[in-house]
Design an enzyme around this catalytic site. Sequence first.
Site: not given
Length: 393
Positions: A182, A210, A241
Site C-alpha cells: 500500500s 489494493h 477501496k
Amino acid sequence: MRRNPLAYLDAELNALREQGVYRRLRVLDGEQKAHATVDHTSVVNLSSNNYLGLTTHPRLRERALAAVRDLGVGSGSVRTIAGTMEIHVELERRLAAFKQTDAAVVFQSGFTANAGTVSSILGRDDVIISDELNHASIIDGARLSRATIKVFPHADVDAARGIVRGLPATQRKLLITDGVFSMDGDLGRLPALCDIADEFGCVMMVDDAHASGVFGHNGRGTVDHFGVHGRVDVQVGTLSKAIGALGGYVAGNRALIDFLHHRARPFLFSTSHPPSVAAACLAALDVLESEPTLMEHLWDNTRFFKAGLQALGFNTGISESPITPVIVGEGAMAMKLSDRLFAAGVFAQGIAFPTVAKDKARVRTIVTATHTRDELQFALDAFAQVGRELGII
Ligand SMILES: Cc1ncc(COP(=O)(O)O)c(C=O)c1O
C-alpha cells in the site's frame, strides 16, 4: 482538582509537532471525487483509494438507496445471532464467484478481515512468515494469534524460503504477503511464494486490498493477474477501496469460511453491515463486469502520471500499480511537500514514520479512472513547481 492522568499524551503530541509530523485531519466538504473540495479548497485529489470512482457511481447509489427503502438502515445484530440478512449471503456468493473460490465471508473492514483471519487460523504453536511491509492489520492479527512471527525482508523470496526451510516439517506455517503493497505500490511475489508454499506445505495467504478492482480479469486481483488460482488458500479483499463502499472479505474453501464463522472474533463480536452497504457492493461487482473501460482508464491514467513524475526526476520507488510514491526521505520534508502541493491545488497526503520507515517518508499519490488528463497535468505542473522550490528535483 483532579490530576490529568492522560497528560503524557500531550507530551507525545508536542514531540510530533516538534518533528514536523503532527497531522490535522483534512475534511472533505462534499463527495469523494477526483476533483474534490477539501478544507474548503478545490483540489485535484490524489489521496483516495477510490480507484474506479465507484464512491459516487449512480448504480451504486441507486442500489444503496433502494436497500434503505426496502430493508432499513441497519442489520441490528452480529452475523451469528440475528444479523445475517439474505443480502449479506448474496454478496458472499457473488464474491466467491468473483474470486473463483468455493465460498467467501464478509467482515466489517479489510482490517478486521486480515486481523480476524490470521489471529483465528493460527495459534501459539504455529509460525507466520510475513513480508516486512505487510499491512498493519496482518501484523496485528499475527500478534493476536500468539504464533511465532518470522519477518522476511521486503519481497526477498530467497529469504522467505530460507526461513521456511529451517522450520520443522510438522510445524504449521502461514506464508503471507500483500498483493499490492500500500505504501510502495509494488506487487507481492506471488508465483515464487506459491512455489515455496507448495514445496513446504505452508498455508498461502494474500491481502489483495489494493488489487481487487485493479489487477486481473475484471479486477479479480493478483491471484488472477499471476494465474495462481487454486494455489492461494486465503484471499483477502476489501470493499472499501476500488469497490467504493466499506468492508472486507475472505475467499477460500468451504472449511476455511465455516471455521471463520465459528472463530473469527470480528465476525462473532461486531455487528454486520447495513444492507445498503451490501447492496452498493453488489452493484459494484456488476459494474466491474459490465464497465471494463473503467479499469482501462485507470491504467491509462496510471501510466501517464507515473511517467510524468519520473520525467520530472522524482524518486517514485518500485511501484507497479496506480499507487505511486514520491519518496523524499525526512518526515518533515514529506509533510512540507504535501502542504505546499495543497496550497497549489493538489491533495497528496504526506506519509511518515511509523507508517513507513523513518528515512523513507513520502507523498503518496493514487490516480483514479475518473481523473481527466487536464487534472493530472495540473498535478504534474504543481509537483514540478513545488519540487523545484523545495530542492527535491
Ligand atoms: C494492504 C491493505 N490491507 C488492508 C487494508 C484495510 O482495508 P480497509 O480499509 O477495508 O479496512 C488496507 C487499507 O488501509 C490496506 O492498504
